[in-house]
Scaffold this motif. Structure first.
Motif, PDB file in Angstrom:
ATOM      1  N   LEU A  40       0.850  -1.185   0.000  1.00  0.00           N
ATOM      2  CA  LEU A  40       0.000   0.000   0.000  1.00  0.00           C
ATOM      3  C   LEU A  40       0.887   1.236   0.000  1.00  0.00           C
ATOM      4  N   ASP A  41       0.635   2.142  -0.937  1.00  0.00           N
ATOM      5  CA  ASP A  41       1.426   3.361  -1.055  1.00  0.00           C
ATOM      6  C   ASP A  41       0.634   4.564  -0.552  1.00  0.00           C
ATOM      7  N   VAL A  42       1.345   5.597  -0.178  1.00  0.00           N
ATOM      8  CA  VAL A  42       0.710   6.824   0.316  1.00  0.00           C
ATOM      9  C   VAL A  42      -0.279   7.348  -0.724  1.00  0.00           C
ATOM     10  N   GLY A  43      -1.496   7.640  -0.271  1.00  0.00           N
ATOM     11  CA  GLY A  43      -2.525   8.154  -1.167  1.00  0.00           C
ATOM     12  C   GLY A  43      -3.434   7.099  -1.738  1.00  0.00           C
ATOM     13  N   ASP A  44      -3.090   5.812  -1.584  1.00  0.00           N
ATOM     14  CA  ASP A  44      -3.972   4.745  -2.066  1.00  0.00           C
ATOM     15  C   ASP A  44      -5.316   4.806  -1.352  1.00  0.00           C
ATOM     16  N   ILE A  45      -6.400   4.644  -2.094  1.00  0.00           N
ATOM     17  CA  ILE A  45      -7.751   4.640  -1.534  1.00  0.00           C
ATOM     18  C   ILE A  45      -8.242   3.192  -1.496  1.00  0.00           C
ATOM     19  N   LEU A  46      -8.483   2.672  -0.312  1.00  0.00           N
ATOM     20  CA  LEU A  46      -8.952   1.291  -0.181  1.00  0.00           C
ATOM     21  C   LEU A  46     -10.439   1.194  -0.474  1.00  0.00           C
ATOM     22  N   PHE A  47     -11.195   2.192  -0.079  1.00  0.00           N
ATOM     23  CA  PHE A  47     -12.592   2.323  -0.454  1.00  0.00           C
ATOM     24  C   PHE A  47     -13.028   3.755  -0.190  1.00  0.00           C
ATOM     25  N   SER A  48     -14.109   4.158  -0.854  1.00  0.00           N
ATOM     26  CA  SER A  48     -14.645   5.509  -0.712  1.00  0.00           C
ATOM     27  C   SER A  48     -16.078   5.452  -0.217  1.00  0.00           C
ATOM     28  N   GLU A  49     -16.580   6.597   0.218  1.00  0.00           N
ATOM     29  CA  GLU A  49     -17.948   6.685   0.729  1.00  0.00           C
ATOM     30  C   GLU A  49     -18.945   6.147  -0.299  1.00  0.00           C
ATOM     31  N   GLY A  50     -19.807   5.242   0.150  1.00  0.00           N
ATOM     32  CA  GLY A  50     -20.830   4.663  -0.698  1.00  0.00           C
ATOM     33  C   GLY A  50     -20.396   3.453  -1.488  1.00  0.00           C
ATOM     34  N   GLN A  51     -19.100   3.179  -1.507  1.00  0.00           N
ATOM     35  CA  GLN A  51     -18.582   2.049  -2.280  1.00  0.00           C
ATOM     36  C   GLN A  51     -18.747   0.748  -1.500  1.00  0.00           C
ATOM     37  N   GLN A  52     -19.053  -0.335  -2.205  1.00  0.00           N
ATOM     38  CA  GLN A  52     -19.138  -1.634  -1.559  1.00  0.00           C
ATOM     39  C   GLN A  52     -17.743  -2.079  -1.103  1.00  0.00           C
ATOM     40  N   VAL A  53     -17.675  -2.555   0.110  1.00  0.00           N
ATOM     41  CA  VAL A  53     -16.410  -3.034   0.667  1.00  0.00           C
ATOM     42  C   VAL A  53     -16.306  -4.524   0.383  1.00  0.00           C
ATOM     43  N   ASP A  54     -15.329  -4.922  -0.408  1.00  0.00           N
ATOM     44  CA  ASP A  54     -15.245  -6.322  -0.804  1.00  0.00           C
ATOM     45  C   ASP A  54     -13.997  -7.037  -0.298  1.00  0.00           C
ATOM     46  N   HIS A  55     -13.127  -6.311   0.441  1.00  0.00           N
ATOM     47  CA  HIS A  55     -11.949  -6.938   1.028  1.00  0.00           C
ATOM     48  C   HIS A  55     -11.699  -6.381   2.433  1.00  0.00           C
ATOM     49  N   THR A  56     -11.124  -7.212   3.260  1.00  0.00           N
ATOM     50  CA  THR A  56     -10.627  -6.776   4.558  1.00  0.00           C
ATOM     51  C   THR A  56      -9.111  -6.683   4.472  1.00  0.00           C
ATOM     52  N   PHE A  57      -8.550  -5.609   5.015  1.00  0.00           N
ATOM     53  CA  PHE A  57      -7.106  -5.404   5.038  1.00  0.00           C
ATOM     54  C   PHE A  57      -6.605  -5.438   6.474  1.00  0.00           C
ATOM     55  N   PHE A  58      -5.553  -6.199   6.707  1.00  0.00           N
ATOM     56  CA  PHE A  58      -4.874  -6.241   7.994  1.00  0.00           C
ATOM     57  C   PHE A  58      -3.506  -5.587   7.805  1.00  0.00           C
ATOM     58  N   PRO A  59      -3.356  -4.313   8.178  1.00  0.00           N
ATOM     59  CA  PRO A  59      -2.076  -3.636   7.947  1.00  0.00           C
ATOM     60  C   PRO A  59      -0.980  -4.192   8.863  1.00  0.00           C
ATOM     61  N   TYR A  60       0.234  -4.207   8.333  1.00  0.00           N
ATOM     62  CA  TYR A  60       1.409  -4.482   9.152  1.00  0.00           C
ATOM     63  C   TYR A  60       2.101  -3.158   9.432  1.00  0.00           C
ATOM     64  N   ASN A  61       2.626  -2.992  10.646  1.00  0.00           N
ATOM     65  CA  ASN A  61       3.451  -1.819  10.888  1.00  0.00           C
ATOM     66  C   ASN A  61       4.594  -1.793   9.884  1.00  0.00           C
ATOM     67  N   PRO A  62       4.918  -0.617   9.306  1.00  0.00           N
ATOM     68  CA  PRO A  62       4.512   0.726   9.707  1.00  0.00           C
ATOM     69  C   PRO A  62       3.293   1.292   8.970  1.00  0.00           C
ATOM     70  N   THR A  63       2.548   0.466   8.235  1.00  0.00           N
ATOM     71  CA  THR A  63       1.402   0.960   7.472  1.00  0.00           C
ATOM     72  C   THR A  63       0.408   1.685   8.376  1.00  0.00           C
ATOM     73  N   MET A  64      -0.139   2.789   7.876  1.00  0.00           N
ATOM     74  CA  MET A  64      -1.127   3.550   8.636  1.00  0.00           C
ATOM     75  C   MET A  64      -2.193   4.061   7.672  1.00  0.00           C
ATOM     76  N   ILE A  65      -3.452   3.773   8.009  1.00  0.00           N
ATOM     77  CA  ILE A  65      -4.586   4.118   7.148  1.00  0.00           C
ATOM     78  C   ILE A  65      -5.541   5.013   7.914  1.00  0.00           C
ATOM     79  N   SER A  66      -5.981   6.090   7.290  1.00  0.00           N
ATOM     80  CA  SER A  66      -6.914   7.027   7.918  1.00  0.00           C
ATOM     81  C   SER A  66      -8.328   6.798   7.422  1.00  0.00           C
TER      82      SER A  66
END
Length: 251
Positions: A40-66
């Motif tokens: 996962l790179d800085v700025g990657d969008i995993l999902f957006s408002e209203g979008q169907q969520v079709d995957h679960t992500f388990f981040p490893y440190n140092p990954t950080m998602i807002s």
């Protein structure tokens, strides 16, 4: 020191993410067959408002998602964040549901990616996974509620210190983050963050140069932060804990 993060060449790993580490071996094997390790790179969008969520992500440190809420198309604010302590996508769902927030990568790194339908199957089969997800959802909700209270009552200096401590826990002493990005996450003007960063640097708590923040005095930064940081961390320990947590025996 940089927290552990697996190499994409190593394949999936259950070390480096606290939820994955808590799972017994039989559940790890169940998920491993359907999991993939992704970058996962800085700025990657995993999902957006209203979008169907079709995957679960388990981040490893140092990954950080807002988790970001867009207010009017021009402004957004962070209401929660996820790192190596948790997961994102399908935490409280009973199947595919539309996302309410936008999930954007703030610190690059690796994550385990698992299709939602597999996660839901494992939830139905395993009381442990259901309890694990429910407890993590409780922690995540506590983080969001604490953020609401913090944004309403605490000064920006304390809020910035709290955010930096949480980021250091996940990503180490060195954070690649522009002042514009930090200002957007905290919902304030860049000039405000510029003044706060200058003050923290002058007092020896951070070193900020060319989009890189280094934490140089964590102890003093903890003194400057509001109680929100400790409250959320303590709640994680109470509701989730570690592989030796008492609640696991009942599962």
């Amino acid at each position: 020191m940089m927290p552990y993060s697996p190499s994409l060449d190593d394949g999936v790993s259950f070390s480096g993410n606290r939820l994955l580490e808590m799972m017994p071996e039989n559940l790890q094997k169940r998920l491993e067959d359907h999991a993939s390790l992704v970058r996962l790179d800085v700025g990657d969008i995993l999902f957006s408002e209203g979008q169907q969520v079709d995957h679960t992500f388990f981040p490893y440190n140092p990954t950080m998602i807002s988790l970001l809420v867009d207010l009017d198309g021009n402004r957004r604010v962070e209401v929660g964040s996820i790192g190596g302590e948790g997961a994102i996508g399908g935490i409280v769902s009973c199947g595919n549901l539309p996302a309410y927030t936008r999930a954007e990568v703030q610190v690059a790194g690796a994550a385990m990616k698992i299709p939602m339908n597999i996660v839901e199957e494992v939830k139905r089969e395993s009381r442990f996974v259901r309890d694990l997800y429910c407890r993590y959802a409780d922690y995540l909700l506590a983080q969001v509620m604490q953020s609401v209270a913090c944004n309403a009552f605490h000064p920006i200096e304390a809020r910035a210190a709290r955010w930096l401590l949480t980021a250091q826990d996940r990503s180490g002493d060195r954070l690649e983050l522009t002042q514009d990005a930090l200002a957007a996450l905290l919902g304030v003007q860049r000039t405000t963050i510029n003044a706060v960063a200058r003050q923290l640097q002058q007092e020896g708590m951070i070193d900020y140069r060319r989009g890189v923040i280094r934490i140089t005095d964590r102890e003093e930064l903890e003194h400057r932060a509001c109680e929100c940081y400790a409250n959320v961390e303590n709640h994680f320990k109470e509701v989730l804990g570690s592989k030796e947590a008492p609640w696991i025996d009942s599962c």
